[in-house]
Design a protein around this motif. Structure first.
Motif, PDB file in Angstrom:
ATOM      1  N   ARG A   1      38.705  17.265  20.117  1.00  0.00           N
ATOM      2  CA  ARG A   1      39.017  16.416  19.342  1.00  0.00           C
ATOM      3  C   ARG A   1      39.542  15.062  19.983  1.00  0.00           C
TER       4      ARG A   1
ATOM      5  N   LYS B   1      39.236  13.387  23.121  1.00  0.00           N
ATOM      6  CA  LYS B   1      37.998  13.387  24.325  1.00  0.00           C
ATOM      7  C   LYS B   1      38.674  13.357  25.578  1.00  0.00           C
TER       8      LYS B   1
ATOM      9  N   ASP C   1      33.629  14.509  21.660  1.00  0.00           N
ATOM     10  CA  ASP C   1      34.783  14.360  20.689  1.00  0.00           C
ATOM     11  C   ASP C   1      34.072  14.914  19.356  1.00  0.00           C
TER      12      ASP C   1
END
Length: 343
Positions: A36, A38, A55
Protein backbone atom coordinates in the motif's frame (compact mmCIF):
# COMPACT_ATOMS: atom_id res chain seq x y z
CA UNK A 1 10.38 -26.54 -17.23
CA UNK A 2 8.44 -23.30 -17.41
CA UNK A 3 8.42 -21.48 -14.10
CA UNK A 4 5.22 -20.65 -12.23
CA UNK A 5 4.69 -16.89 -12.05
CA UNK A 6 3.67 -15.37 -8.75
CA UNK A 7 3.15 -12.02 -7.06
CA UNK A 8 3.69 -10.97 -3.46
CA UNK A 9 1.18 -8.89 -1.53
CA UNK A 10 2.84 -7.05 1.35
CA UNK A 11 6.41 -5.80 1.63
CA UNK A 12 6.87 -5.47 5.39
CA UNK A 13 9.61 -6.93 7.59
CA UNK A 14 8.99 -10.62 6.83
CA UNK A 15 8.69 -10.27 3.05
CA UNK A 16 12.48 -10.08 2.58
CA UNK A 17 12.86 -13.59 4.01
CA UNK A 18 9.94 -15.05 2.14
CA UNK A 19 11.16 -13.60 -1.16
CA UNK A 20 14.70 -14.74 -0.39
CA UNK A 21 13.38 -18.25 0.14
CA UNK A 22 11.62 -18.24 -3.24
CA UNK A 23 14.82 -17.06 -4.93
CA UNK A 24 16.50 -20.31 -3.87
CA UNK A 25 14.04 -22.40 -5.91
CA UNK A 26 14.03 -22.97 -9.67
CA UNK A 27 10.36 -23.64 -10.30
CA UNK A 28 8.81 -20.26 -9.47
CA UNK A 29 9.48 -16.64 -10.38
CA UNK A 30 8.23 -13.52 -8.59
CA UNK A 31 7.06 -11.08 -11.26
CA UNK A 32 5.62 -8.24 -9.15
CA UNK A 33 5.26 -6.82 -5.65
CA UNK A 34 2.35 -4.97 -4.07
CA UNK A 35 2.41 -2.74 -1.02
CA UNK A 36 0.00 0.00 0.00
CA UNK A 37 3.05 2.23 0.49
CA UNK A 38 4.64 1.75 -2.90
CA UNK A 39 8.09 2.96 -1.83
CA UNK A 40 8.44 -0.17 0.33
CA UNK A 41 7.68 -2.35 -2.67
CA UNK A 42 10.18 -0.35 -4.75
CA UNK A 43 12.92 -0.85 -2.16
CA UNK A 44 12.35 -4.61 -1.96
CA UNK A 45 12.14 -4.85 -5.75
CA UNK A 46 15.52 -3.16 -6.19
CA UNK A 47 17.09 -5.47 -3.63
CA UNK A 48 15.82 -8.67 -5.26
CA UNK A 49 15.67 -7.66 -8.92
CA UNK A 50 11.87 -7.56 -9.33
CA UNK A 51 10.76 -5.42 -12.28
CA UNK A 52 7.18 -4.47 -11.39
CA UNK A 53 5.67 -2.86 -8.28
CA UNK A 54 2.13 -1.71 -7.47
CA UNK A 55 0.11 0.05 -4.80
CA UNK A 56 -3.14 -1.28 -6.30
CA UNK A 57 -3.48 -5.02 -5.75
CA UNK A 58 -6.33 -5.51 -8.23
CA UNK A 59 -4.42 -3.71 -10.95
CA UNK A 60 -1.49 -6.05 -10.32
CA UNK A 61 -3.73 -9.11 -10.61
CA UNK A 62 -5.20 -7.89 -13.90
CA UNK A 63 -1.90 -6.91 -15.51
CA UNK A 64 0.38 -9.69 -14.27
CA UNK A 65 -1.99 -12.69 -14.44
CA UNK A 66 0.06 -14.77 -11.96
CA UNK A 67 -0.26 -18.49 -11.37
CA UNK A 68 -0.40 -17.91 -7.61
CA UNK A 69 -0.17 -15.18 -4.99
CA UNK A 70 1.82 -15.07 -1.75
CA UNK A 71 0.16 -12.96 0.96
CA UNK A 72 2.57 -11.46 3.52
CA UNK A 73 0.37 -8.66 4.88
CA UNK A 74 -0.99 -8.02 8.38
CA UNK A 75 -3.39 -10.73 9.50
CA UNK A 76 -6.38 -8.35 9.47
CA UNK A 77 -6.04 -8.05 5.67
CA UNK A 78 -5.68 -11.76 4.91
CA UNK A 79 -9.36 -12.31 4.12
CA UNK A 80 -9.48 -9.37 1.72
CA UNK A 81 -6.53 -10.60 -0.29
CA UNK A 82 -7.60 -14.25 -0.22
CA UNK A 83 -10.93 -13.09 -1.64
CA UNK A 84 -9.06 -11.13 -4.32
CA UNK A 85 -7.03 -14.19 -5.31
CA UNK A 86 -10.18 -16.30 -5.39
CA UNK A 87 -11.92 -13.72 -7.58
CA UNK A 88 -9.18 -14.13 -10.19
CA UNK A 89 -9.07 -17.93 -9.72
CA UNK A 90 -5.46 -17.87 -8.52
CA UNK A 91 -3.92 -20.28 -6.05
CA UNK A 92 -3.03 -18.58 -2.80
CA UNK A 93 -0.42 -18.86 -0.05
CA UNK A 94 -1.04 -16.99 3.19
CA UNK A 95 1.38 -16.29 6.01
CA UNK A 96 0.48 -17.59 9.44
CA UNK A 97 -1.62 -16.93 11.40
CA UNK A 98 -4.26 -17.70 8.81
CA UNK A 99 -6.86 -15.30 10.17
CA UNK A 100 -7.63 -12.87 13.02
CA UNK A 101 -10.55 -15.04 14.20
CA UNK A 102 -11.88 -18.57 13.86
CA UNK A 103 -14.94 -17.32 11.98
CA UNK A 104 -12.80 -15.51 9.41
CA UNK A 105 -10.60 -18.58 8.99
CA UNK A 106 -13.73 -20.61 8.18
CA UNK A 107 -14.78 -17.97 5.65
CA UNK A 108 -11.37 -18.06 3.95
CA UNK A 109 -11.65 -21.82 3.65
CA UNK A 110 -15.11 -21.49 2.11
CA UNK A 111 -14.06 -18.76 -0.36
CA UNK A 112 -11.15 -20.76 -1.74
CA UNK A 113 -13.16 -23.99 -1.93
CA UNK A 114 -15.94 -22.27 -3.87
CA UNK A 115 -13.39 -20.69 -6.24
CA UNK A 116 -11.72 -24.06 -6.81
CA UNK A 117 -8.25 -22.71 -6.01
CA UNK A 118 -5.52 -24.27 -3.90
CA UNK A 119 -4.98 -22.62 -0.52
CA UNK A 120 -1.85 -23.00 1.61
CA UNK A 121 -0.55 -21.49 4.84
CA UNK A 122 3.15 -20.71 5.09
CA UNK A 123 3.80 -22.45 8.40
CA UNK A 124 7.57 -22.92 8.47
CA UNK A 125 8.36 -23.99 12.05
CA UNK A 126 7.71 -27.67 11.36
CA UNK A 127 10.25 -27.35 8.53
CA UNK A 128 13.08 -26.13 10.77
CA UNK A 129 15.95 -28.64 10.47
CA UNK A 130 16.09 -29.37 14.21
CA UNK A 131 12.33 -30.07 14.26
CA UNK A 132 12.64 -32.46 11.31
CA UNK A 133 15.50 -34.19 13.14
CA UNK A 134 13.38 -34.45 16.30
CA UNK A 135 10.71 -36.21 14.24
CA UNK A 136 13.30 -38.66 12.88
CA UNK A 137 14.51 -39.47 16.40
CA UNK A 138 10.98 -40.05 17.69
CA UNK A 139 10.01 -42.18 14.69
CA UNK A 140 13.16 -44.32 15.11
CA UNK A 141 11.74 -45.75 18.33
CA UNK A 142 14.95 -45.10 20.26
CA UNK A 143 13.06 -43.60 23.24
CA UNK A 144 10.15 -46.02 22.92
CA UNK A 145 6.59 -44.72 23.12
CA UNK A 146 6.52 -41.00 24.05
CA UNK A 147 4.20 -40.18 26.94
CA UNK A 148 5.04 -36.55 27.81
CA UNK A 149 6.55 -33.49 26.14
CA UNK A 150 7.64 -30.13 27.50
CA UNK A 151 7.87 -27.50 24.78
CA UNK A 152 9.34 -24.09 25.66
CA UNK A 153 9.44 -20.93 23.57
CA UNK A 154 10.54 -18.35 26.13
CA UNK A 155 12.35 -15.12 25.35
CA UNK A 156 12.88 -11.46 26.25
CA UNK A 157 14.15 -10.51 22.79
CA UNK A 158 12.98 -6.96 21.78
CA UNK A 159 10.73 -8.23 19.01
CA UNK A 160 8.59 -5.10 18.94
CA UNK A 161 11.51 -3.02 17.66
CA UNK A 162 11.37 -4.72 14.25
CA UNK A 163 7.65 -5.58 14.25
CA UNK A 164 5.95 -2.79 16.25
CA UNK A 165 2.47 -3.69 14.98
CA UNK A 166 2.58 -6.78 17.23
CA UNK A 167 2.36 -4.56 20.33
CA UNK A 168 -1.06 -3.31 19.20
CA UNK A 169 -2.64 -6.74 18.74
CA UNK A 170 -5.51 -7.50 21.11
CA UNK A 171 -4.51 -11.18 20.95
CA UNK A 172 -0.80 -11.75 20.58
CA UNK A 173 1.20 -14.64 22.05
CA UNK A 174 -1.16 -17.42 20.97
CA UNK A 175 -1.83 -16.03 17.50
CA UNK A 176 1.81 -15.17 16.83
CA UNK A 177 3.61 -18.13 18.42
CA UNK A 178 0.80 -20.49 19.37
CA UNK A 179 0.13 -21.01 15.68
CA UNK A 180 3.75 -22.16 15.31
CA UNK A 181 4.08 -24.18 18.48
CA UNK A 182 0.75 -26.01 18.26
CA UNK A 183 1.53 -26.90 14.66
CA UNK A 184 4.90 -28.36 15.68
CA UNK A 185 3.20 -30.50 18.33
CA UNK A 186 0.68 -31.74 15.76
CA UNK A 187 3.54 -32.55 13.37
CA UNK A 188 5.46 -34.48 16.02
CA UNK A 189 2.65 -36.22 17.90
CA UNK A 190 -0.58 -36.11 15.89
CA UNK A 191 -3.91 -34.52 16.65
CA UNK A 192 -5.12 -33.03 19.93
CA UNK A 193 -8.03 -34.24 22.06
CA UNK A 194 -8.23 -31.49 24.71
CA UNK A 195 -6.53 -28.22 25.59
CA UNK A 196 -6.33 -26.14 28.77
CA UNK A 197 -4.67 -22.71 28.58
CA UNK A 198 -3.88 -19.79 30.89
CA UNK A 199 -2.71 -16.42 29.50
CA UNK A 200 -0.99 -13.42 31.12
CA UNK A 201 0.09 -9.92 30.10
CA UNK A 202 3.41 -9.05 31.75
CA UNK A 203 4.65 -6.24 29.46
CA UNK A 204 2.58 -3.13 30.31
CA UNK A 205 3.28 -1.47 26.95
CA UNK A 206 1.39 -4.01 24.81
CA UNK A 207 -2.31 -4.77 24.41
CA UNK A 208 -2.42 -8.53 24.09
CA UNK A 209 -1.15 -11.42 26.16
CA UNK A 210 2.59 -12.06 26.05
CA UNK A 211 2.63 -15.26 28.12
CA UNK A 212 0.62 -18.43 27.47
CA UNK A 213 0.81 -21.81 29.16
CA UNK A 214 -1.11 -24.74 27.67
CA UNK A 215 -1.63 -28.40 28.51
CA UNK A 216 -2.63 -30.51 25.54
CA UNK A 217 -3.77 -34.10 25.72
CA UNK A 218 -3.09 -35.76 22.39
CA UNK A 219 -5.34 -38.39 20.85
CA UNK A 220 -2.54 -40.93 21.28
CA UNK A 221 -2.62 -40.40 25.06
CA UNK A 222 0.44 -38.13 25.34
CA UNK A 223 0.41 -34.99 27.46
CA UNK A 224 2.21 -31.90 26.10
CA UNK A 225 2.97 -28.85 28.23
CA UNK A 226 3.57 -25.89 25.94
CA UNK A 227 5.00 -22.59 27.20
CA UNK A 228 5.22 -19.29 25.34
CA UNK A 229 6.68 -16.10 26.79
CA UNK A 230 7.90 -12.84 25.30
CA UNK A 231 8.77 -11.46 28.77
CA UNK A 232 11.24 -13.98 30.20
CA UNK A 233 14.83 -12.79 30.72
CA UNK A 234 16.79 -16.03 30.82
CA UNK A 235 20.40 -16.94 31.47
CA UNK A 236 20.85 -17.54 27.73
CA UNK A 237 18.68 -15.70 25.21
CA UNK A 238 17.74 -18.28 22.58
CA UNK A 239 15.23 -16.36 20.43
CA UNK A 240 13.77 -17.67 18.18
CA UNK A 241 14.50 -21.26 19.22
CA UNK A 242 12.00 -23.67 20.74
CA UNK A 243 13.39 -26.12 23.30
CA UNK A 244 12.04 -29.60 24.06
CA UNK A 245 12.22 -32.54 26.35
CA UNK A 246 10.28 -35.60 25.26
CA UNK A 247 9.98 -38.57 27.61
CA UNK A 248 9.32 -42.09 26.38
CA UNK A 249 8.97 -45.46 28.04
CA UNK A 250 12.51 -46.44 26.95
CA UNK A 251 14.33 -43.11 27.12
CA UNK A 252 14.16 -39.40 26.39
CA UNK A 253 15.30 -36.77 23.92
CA UNK A 254 16.15 -33.17 24.79
CA UNK A 255 16.61 -30.28 22.36
CA UNK A 256 18.82 -27.60 23.92
CA UNK A 257 19.94 -24.12 22.79
CA UNK A 258 22.06 -23.98 19.63
CA UNK A 259 20.30 -27.06 18.20
CA UNK A 260 22.00 -29.57 20.48
CA UNK A 261 20.33 -32.93 21.11
CA UNK A 262 20.77 -35.27 24.07
CA UNK A 263 19.28 -38.69 23.33
CA UNK A 264 19.01 -41.09 26.25
CA UNK A 265 18.13 -44.74 25.74
CA UNK A 266 18.69 -47.32 28.44
CA UNK A 267 21.81 -46.28 30.35
CA UNK A 268 23.43 -44.45 27.44
CA UNK A 269 23.19 -40.84 26.30
CA UNK A 270 24.40 -39.68 22.90
CA UNK A 271 24.80 -36.10 21.77
CA UNK A 272 24.27 -34.39 18.43
CA UNK A 273 25.02 -30.86 17.25
CA UNK A 274 23.31 -29.31 14.24
CA UNK A 275 24.44 -26.41 12.07
CA UNK A 276 22.12 -24.33 9.93
CA UNK A 277 22.61 -23.58 6.25
CA UNK A 278 23.26 -19.88 5.69
CA UNK A 279 21.80 -17.61 3.01
CA UNK A 280 22.81 -14.15 1.81
CA UNK A 281 19.37 -12.69 2.58
CA UNK A 282 19.07 -13.79 6.22
CA UNK A 283 19.86 -11.90 9.41
CA UNK A 284 22.37 -13.03 12.02
CA UNK A 285 19.67 -13.75 14.60
CA UNK A 286 17.34 -15.78 12.36
CA UNK A 287 19.13 -19.10 11.87
CA UNK A 288 16.61 -21.98 11.67
CA UNK A 289 13.95 -19.96 9.82
CA UNK A 290 15.76 -19.44 6.47
CA UNK A 291 16.27 -23.15 5.67
CA UNK A 292 12.73 -23.76 6.93
CA UNK A 293 11.33 -21.06 4.65
CA UNK A 294 13.08 -22.60 1.64
CA UNK A 295 11.82 -26.08 2.57
CA UNK A 296 8.25 -24.90 3.21
CA UNK A 297 8.15 -22.92 -0.05
CA UNK A 298 9.46 -25.93 -1.94
CA UNK A 299 6.86 -28.22 -0.37
CA UNK A 300 4.09 -25.87 -1.49
CA UNK A 301 5.67 -25.49 -4.93
CA UNK A 302 5.73 -29.26 -5.42
CA UNK A 303 2.01 -29.34 -4.65
CA UNK A 304 1.36 -26.52 -7.12
CA UNK A 305 3.30 -28.56 -9.71
CA UNK A 306 1.15 -31.57 -8.70
CA UNK A 307 4.17 -33.65 -7.68
CA UNK A 308 2.99 -34.30 -4.09
CA UNK A 309 0.62 -33.00 -1.46
CA UNK A 310 1.89 -30.10 0.67
CA UNK A 311 2.07 -30.58 4.44
CA UNK A 312 0.72 -27.11 5.24
CA UNK A 313 -2.29 -26.96 2.98
CA UNK A 314 -5.08 -24.89 4.48
CA UNK A 315 -7.12 -27.98 5.36
CA UNK A 316 -4.30 -29.19 7.62
CA UNK A 317 -3.42 -25.77 9.02
CA UNK A 318 -7.07 -25.15 9.86
CA UNK A 319 -6.64 -27.73 12.65
CA UNK A 320 -3.81 -25.61 14.08
CA UNK A 321 -6.05 -22.54 13.79
CA UNK A 322 -8.75 -24.45 15.68
CA UNK A 323 -6.26 -25.10 18.50
CA UNK A 324 -5.29 -21.43 18.77
CA UNK A 325 -8.88 -20.28 19.17
CA UNK A 326 -9.80 -23.20 21.43
CA UNK A 327 -6.89 -22.08 23.63
CA UNK A 328 -8.36 -18.58 23.86
CA UNK A 329 -11.74 -20.06 24.73
CA UNK A 330 -10.11 -22.18 27.44
CA UNK A 331 -8.37 -19.12 28.91
CA UNK A 332 -11.61 -17.13 28.81
CA UNK A 333 -13.74 -19.86 30.43
CA UNK A 334 -11.05 -21.27 32.72
CA UNK A 335 -11.78 -24.81 31.63
CA UNK A 336 -10.56 -27.62 29.40
CA UNK A 337 -11.86 -27.51 25.82
CA UNK A 338 -12.58 -30.65 23.78
CA UNK A 339 -11.19 -29.94 20.33
CA UNK A 340 -13.76 -31.95 18.41
CA UNK A 341 -16.49 -29.79 19.96
CA UNK A 342 -14.82 -26.51 19.00
CA UNK A 343 -16.46 -25.89 15.63
Amino acid sequence: MEKLRFVILGCGFWSQFQLGGWKELDGAECVALYNRTKSKADDLARRFGISQTYDDAEEMMEKEEPDFVDIITDVDTHLKFVELAAKYKKHVICQKPMAPSFAIAKKMMQVTREAGVKFYVHENYRWQPQIRRMKQILDSGVIGKPFRCNSLWNTAFPLFETQPFLAALEQFALTDQGSHQFDVLRYLFGEVETIYTQIQTINPTIKGEDVATSMLRMKNGMVCIQQISFSSPLEKEVFPQVLFIVEGDKGSVRLDPDYKFAITSGNKTTYENMTMQKYSWQTERLEPEPPAIVACNNDILQDLLENRKAETGAEDNFETVRLVWAAYKSAEKGKTIKINEYI
